[in-house]
Design an enzyme around this catalytic site. Structure first.
Site, PDB file in Angstrom:
ATOM      1  N   VAL A  91      -6.656   2.039   3.528  1.00  0.00           N
ATOM      2  CA  VAL A  91      -7.611   1.336   2.666  1.00  0.00           C
ATOM      3  C   VAL A  91      -7.130   1.415   1.218  1.00  0.00           C
ATOM      4  CG1 VAL A  91      -9.520   1.829   4.230  1.00  0.00           C
ATOM      5  CG2 VAL A  91      -9.081   3.361   2.325  1.00  0.00           C
ATOM      6  N   GLU A 162       3.872   4.680   2.869  1.00  0.00           N
ATOM      7  CA  GLU A 162       4.626   3.479   3.193  1.00  0.00           C
ATOM      8  C   GLU A 162       5.441   3.054   1.972  1.00  0.00           C
ATOM      9  OE1 GLU A 162       5.205   1.945   6.125  1.00  0.00           O
ATOM     10  OE2 GLU A 162       6.616   1.130   4.675  1.00  0.00           O
ATOM     11  N   GLY A 274       4.748  -5.784 -12.201  1.00  0.00           N
ATOM     12  CA  GLY A 274       3.363  -5.876 -11.754  1.00  0.00           C
ATOM     13  C   GLY A 274       3.268  -5.267 -10.372  1.00  0.00           C
ATOM     14  N   CYS A 277       1.078  -1.194  -7.030  1.00  0.00           N
ATOM     15  CA  CYS A 277       1.446   0.230  -6.945  1.00  0.00           C
ATOM     16  C   CYS A 277       1.911   0.875  -8.240  1.00  0.00           C
ATOM     17  CB  CYS A 277       2.551   0.406  -5.912  1.00  0.00           C
ATOM     18  SG  CYS A 277       1.977   0.117  -4.250  1.00  0.00           S
ATOM     19  N   ARG A 347      -1.739  -8.974  -7.764  1.00  0.00           N
ATOM     20  CA  ARG A 347      -2.323  -7.798  -8.410  1.00  0.00           C
ATOM     21  C   ARG A 347      -1.429  -7.286  -9.550  1.00  0.00           C
ATOM     22  NH1 ARG A 347      -3.820  -4.354  -3.139  1.00  0.00           N
ATOM     23  NH2 ARG A 347      -1.874  -5.316  -2.471  1.00  0.00           N
TER      24      ARG A 347
HETATM   25  C1  UDX Z   1       6.844  -1.139  -4.883  1.00  0.00           C
HETATM   26  C2  UDX Z   1       7.926  -0.221  -4.299  1.00  0.00           C
HETATM   27  O1  UDX Z   1       9.203  -0.871  -4.432  1.00  0.00           O
HETATM   28  C3  UDX Z   1       7.630   0.087  -2.838  1.00  0.00           C
HETATM   29  O2  UDX Z   1       8.571   1.023  -2.336  1.00  0.00           O
HETATM   30  C4  UDX Z   1       6.222   0.672  -2.739  1.00  0.00           C
HETATM   31  O3  UDX Z   1       5.894   0.886  -1.371  1.00  0.00           O
HETATM   32  C5  UDX Z   1       5.198  -0.260  -3.366  1.00  0.00           C
HETATM   33  O4  UDX Z   1       5.562  -0.546  -4.716  1.00  0.00           O
HETATM   34  P1  UDX Z   1       6.309  -3.729  -4.725  1.00  0.00           P
HETATM   35  O5  UDX Z   1       5.255  -3.450  -5.737  1.00  0.00           O
HETATM   36  O6  UDX Z   1       5.977  -4.544  -3.533  1.00  0.00           O
HETATM   37  O7  UDX Z   1       6.912  -2.372  -4.179  1.00  0.00           O
HETATM   38  O8  UDX Z   1       7.503  -4.522  -5.450  1.00  0.00           O
HETATM   39  P2  UDX Z   1       8.841  -4.126  -6.208  1.00  0.00           P
HETATM   40  O9  UDX Z   1       9.945  -4.901  -5.624  1.00  0.00           O
HETATM   41  O10 UDX Z   1       9.049  -2.674  -6.327  1.00  0.00           O
HETATM   42  O11 UDX Z   1       8.579  -4.747  -7.655  1.00  0.00           O
HETATM   43  C6  UDX Z   1       7.557  -4.262  -8.510  1.00  0.00           C
HETATM   44  C7  UDX Z   1       7.578  -5.031  -9.817  1.00  0.00           C
HETATM   45  O12 UDX Z   1       8.729  -4.716 -10.584  1.00  0.00           O
HETATM   46  C8  UDX Z   1       7.585  -6.556  -9.638  1.00  0.00           C
HETATM   47  O13 UDX Z   1       6.738  -7.155 -10.575  1.00  0.00           O
HETATM   48  C9  UDX Z   1       9.027  -6.911  -9.896  1.00  0.00           C
HETATM   49  O14 UDX Z   1       9.190  -8.230 -10.339  1.00  0.00           O
HETATM   50  C10 UDX Z   1       9.395  -5.903 -10.978  1.00  0.00           C
HETATM   51  N1  UDX Z   1      10.838  -5.620 -11.050  1.00  0.00           N
HETATM   52  C11 UDX Z   1      11.474  -5.033  -9.993  1.00  0.00           C
HETATM   53  C12 UDX Z   1      11.531  -5.942 -12.198  1.00  0.00           C
HETATM   54  O15 UDX Z   1      10.961  -6.470 -13.159  1.00  0.00           O
HETATM   55  N2  UDX Z   1      12.869  -5.660 -12.257  1.00  0.00           N
HETATM   56  C13 UDX Z   1      13.545  -5.073 -11.228  1.00  0.00           C
HETATM   57  O16 UDX Z   1      14.769  -4.844 -11.371  1.00  0.00           O
HETATM   58  C14 UDX Z   1      12.823  -4.763 -10.048  1.00  0.00           C
HETATM   59  P1  ADP Z   2      -3.155  -2.323   0.349  1.00  0.00           P
HETATM   60  O1  ADP Z   2      -2.294  -3.157  -0.527  1.00  0.00           O
HETATM   61  O2  ADP Z   2      -3.056  -0.843   0.043  1.00  0.00           O
HETATM   62  O3  ADP Z   2      -2.991  -2.605   1.812  1.00  0.00           O
HETATM   63  P2  ADP Z   2      -5.581  -3.920   0.251  1.00  0.00           P
HETATM   64  O4  ADP Z   2      -6.629  -3.929  -0.814  1.00  0.00           O
HETATM   65  O5  ADP Z   2      -4.742  -5.127   0.472  1.00  0.00           O
HETATM   66  O6  ADP Z   2      -4.686  -2.635  -0.039  1.00  0.00           O
HETATM   67  O7  ADP Z   2      -6.255  -3.564   1.661  1.00  0.00           O
HETATM   68  C1  ADP Z   2      -7.164  -2.551   1.877  1.00  0.00           C
HETATM   69  C2  ADP Z   2      -8.178  -3.042   2.911  1.00  0.00           C
HETATM   70  O8  ADP Z   2      -8.990  -1.944   3.312  1.00  0.00           O
HETATM   71  C3  ADP Z   2      -9.143  -4.125   2.430  1.00  0.00           C
HETATM   72  O9  ADP Z   2      -9.011  -5.277   3.245  1.00  0.00           O
HETATM   73  C4  ADP Z   2     -10.549  -3.476   2.560  1.00  0.00           C
HETATM   74  O10 ADP Z   2     -11.537  -4.399   3.002  1.00  0.00           O
HETATM   75  C5  ADP Z   2     -10.294  -2.425   3.630  1.00  0.00           C
HETATM   76  N1  ADP Z   2     -11.263  -1.312   3.629  1.00  0.00           N
HETATM   77  C6  ADP Z   2     -11.643  -0.531   2.587  1.00  0.00           C
HETATM   78  N2  ADP Z   2     -12.511   0.423   2.991  1.00  0.00           N
HETATM   79  C7  ADP Z   2     -12.699   0.251   4.326  1.00  0.00           C
HETATM   80  C8  ADP Z   2     -13.483   0.940   5.338  1.00  0.00           C
HETATM   81  N3  ADP Z   2     -14.230   2.001   5.055  1.00  0.00           N
HETATM   82  N4  ADP Z   2     -13.409   0.470   6.603  1.00  0.00           N
HETATM   83  C9  ADP Z   2     -12.642  -0.604   6.905  1.00  0.00           C
HETATM   84  N5  ADP Z   2     -11.881  -1.268   6.003  1.00  0.00           N
HETATM   85  C10 ADP Z   2     -11.905  -0.861   4.737  1.00  0.00           C
END
Ligand code: UDX
Ligand code: ADP
Length: 466
Positions: A91, A162, A274, A277, A347
């Site tokens: 979640v 993850e 952005g 995470c 996001r």
């Molecule tokens: C990240 C981590 O890579 C991943 O391991 C973790 O599980 C979740 O967070 P994510 O947010 O999906 O993954 O994308 P990522 O490819 O890491 O890019 C994050 C941001 O950094 C993006 O906005 C991307 O455009 C930017 N970025 C990345 C740069 O601006 N320059 C780069 O060289 C790499």
């Molecule tokens: P992530 O990128 O970490 O997967 P998201 O916001 O995309 O996060 O997904 C989290 C999901 O968890 C949402 O779809 C939300 O509705 C669900 N969620 C949150 N709390 C509960 C709960 N108590 N039971 C079931 N689903 C839930």
């Protein structure tokens, strides 16, 4: 223990793809993905797999293969919990928007709700796996809730963060650099770790499955994201220096990246990182460091965020300055709104903040993104609460055709590095824009020399203006 039924609470960007890949690679395991959000579950169950709620290359094919066979999406959380031997918690853990730790700490209310629900429903022993990114020592809180509110059954808590990146989720899941499993060092803990490792062992070699204690696993996830984000902020800090000195940030990145100790990945200068995470996890790290009184540690990591905010703001400021200090009533076209290419996730996308700054300067913003809907774009701006909903609707127009989006624009800003933008007929776009026609390439994506030959005033990140 041999696992034949698992469930995942949360059908989001992590839970959905992860469970789809487990179901594909382990046809002997029944995988139930549950979510409280009924429309999200309905979309996962849509007859047309192209309508699943998350866009990831290769994902709809996997869902088409496994759904109804051993992969199920449902809103019936309680049934799934009671049926499964292993429960993944996936979640959301957003940054807190209230009370102590506001703006920094992770809000664990959804995690706690899950733990209470598992405790209430479970009548036999379960392994509970933290998939969501969590502050270090959260497993302890989950265990406390489970042990104190449950029906006397035994729970083992594992941390299995993850590391998938969006846009490449399927590839990352099929072929991960490593899988990390943290658990108790007791006999029961080791059995639980082995049960989860056996699932991944269906397609991942043993040497890539790391086993640690729970706290190392939780902290490793925050640390990995902090390191990655720090590289982006480092190269972005240098990009501003490059613009002043005549150095070119792409050349600098190549030169330093060829040092095998530094490595070439995550050195791409941009309008700012952005995603759900990086910012959240660093703020969380900063909060944890502060809570232990580690001021210097907290300040060190906070600087990564400060630099990123600066990069977004200076991109917007540069547009205003270059357009003769006013963008009022000028049409500025954003190509891209997602936080990176090949995803519909927005996001914390830099586009949101850049648009907000320009809207506050009274610009008219036109947006085209191949995967992001108008509803999402307006939601993102409304969510900032910086302007009223009516003001956002007045100032923003979302297009389904990129050429229409660019028509009569004073400037184009590239916010996402979608490959398709490179293939556009830039001569045609130039013809239909106000002159001088500016391009601000926030991703260093386009061929600046070609665009300059056409007549554009082209600016990229991290090189002196041409
Ligand atoms: C990240 C981590 O890579 C991943 O391991 C973790 O599980 C979740 O967070 P994510 O947010 O999906 O993954 O994308 P990522 O490819 O890491 O890019 C994050 C941001 O950094 C993006 O906005 C991307 O455009 C930017 N970025 C990345 C740069 O601006 N320059 C780069 O060289 C790499
Ligand atoms: P992530 O990128 O970490 O997967 P998201 O916001 O995309 O996060 O997904 C989290 C999901 O968890 C949402 O779809 C939300 O509705 C669900 N969620 C949150 N709390 C509960 C709960 N108590 N039971 C079931 N689903 C839930």
């Amino acid at each position: 223990m041999k696992i034949n039924t698992i469930c995942c609470i949360g059908a989001g960007y992590v839970g959905g793809p992860t469970m789809a890949v487990i179901a594909k690679m382990c046809p002997h395991i029944k995988v139930i993905v549950v979510d409280l959000n009924a429309s999200r579950i309905a979309a996962w169950n849509d007859d047309n797999v192209n309508n699943i709620p998350i866009y990831e290359p290769g994902l709809s094919e996997i869902v088409a293969e496994a759904r109804g066979r051993n992969l199920f999406f449902s809103t019936d959380v309680e049934n799934a919990i009671s049926e499964a031997q292993m429960i993944f918690i996936s979640v959301n853990t957003p940054t807190k928007t209230y009370g102590s730790g506001k703006g920094m700490a992770a809000d664990l209310k959804y995690i706690e709700l899950c733990a209470r629900q598992i405790a209430k429903v479970a009548v036999n022993d379960k392994i509970v796996v933290e998939k969501s990114t969590l502050p270090v020592r959260t497993a302890e809180a989950i265990k406390n809730i489970l042990d104190n509110t449950g029906n006397g059954v035994k729970f083992q808590i594992l941390s299995n963060p993850e590391f998938l990146a969006e846009g490449t989720a399927v590839q990352d899941l099929l072929n991960p650099d490593r899988v990390l499993i943290g658990g108790d060092t007791t006999v029961e803990g080791e059995e639980a770790i082995a049960a989860l490792a056996a699932i991944y062992g269906n397609w991942i070699s043993e040497d890539r499955i790391l086993k640690t204690n729970v706290w190392s696993s939780e902290l490793s996830k925050l640390s990995a994201n902090a390191f990655l984000a720090q590289r982006v902020s480092s190269i972005n800090a240098l990009s501003e220096l490059c613009e002043k000195t005549g150095a070119d940030v792409n050349e600098v990145a190549r030169a330093i990246g060829m040092d095998s100790r530094i490595g070439s990945k995550f050195l791409k200068s941009s309008v700012g990182f952005g995603g759900s995470c990086f910012q959240k996890d660093i703020l969380n790290l900063v909060y944890i460091a502060k809570s232990y009184g580690l001021t210097e540690v907290a300040d060190y990591w906070e600087q990564v965020i400060i630099m990123n905010d600066h990069q977004k703001r200076r991109f917007a400021n540069n547009i205003v300055k270059t357009l003769y200090n006013t963008v009022s009533a000028k049409k500025i076209t954003f190509l891209g709104w997602a936080f990176k290419k090949d995803t519909n996730d927005t996001r914390e996308s830099a586009a949101i903040y850049v648009a907000n700054d320009l809207l506050n300067e009274q610009a008219n913003i036109a947006v085209y993104d191949p995967k992001v809907t108008e509803k999402q774009i307006l939601f993102d701006l409304d969510y900032l609460h910086s302007r009223t909903e009516a003001e956002n609707r007045d100032g923003v127009e979302v297009f389904e055709d990129p050429y229409e989006a660019c028509k009569d624009a004073h400037a184009i800003a590239i916010l996402t590095e979608w490959d398709v933008f490179k293939t556009y007929d830039w001569e045609k776009i130039y013809e239909q824009m106000h002159k001088p026609a500016f391009i601000f390439d926030g991703r260093n994506l386009l061929d600046g020399e070609m665009l300059s030959r056409i007549g554009f005033k082209y600016q990229s990140i991290g090189s002196a203006k041409k």
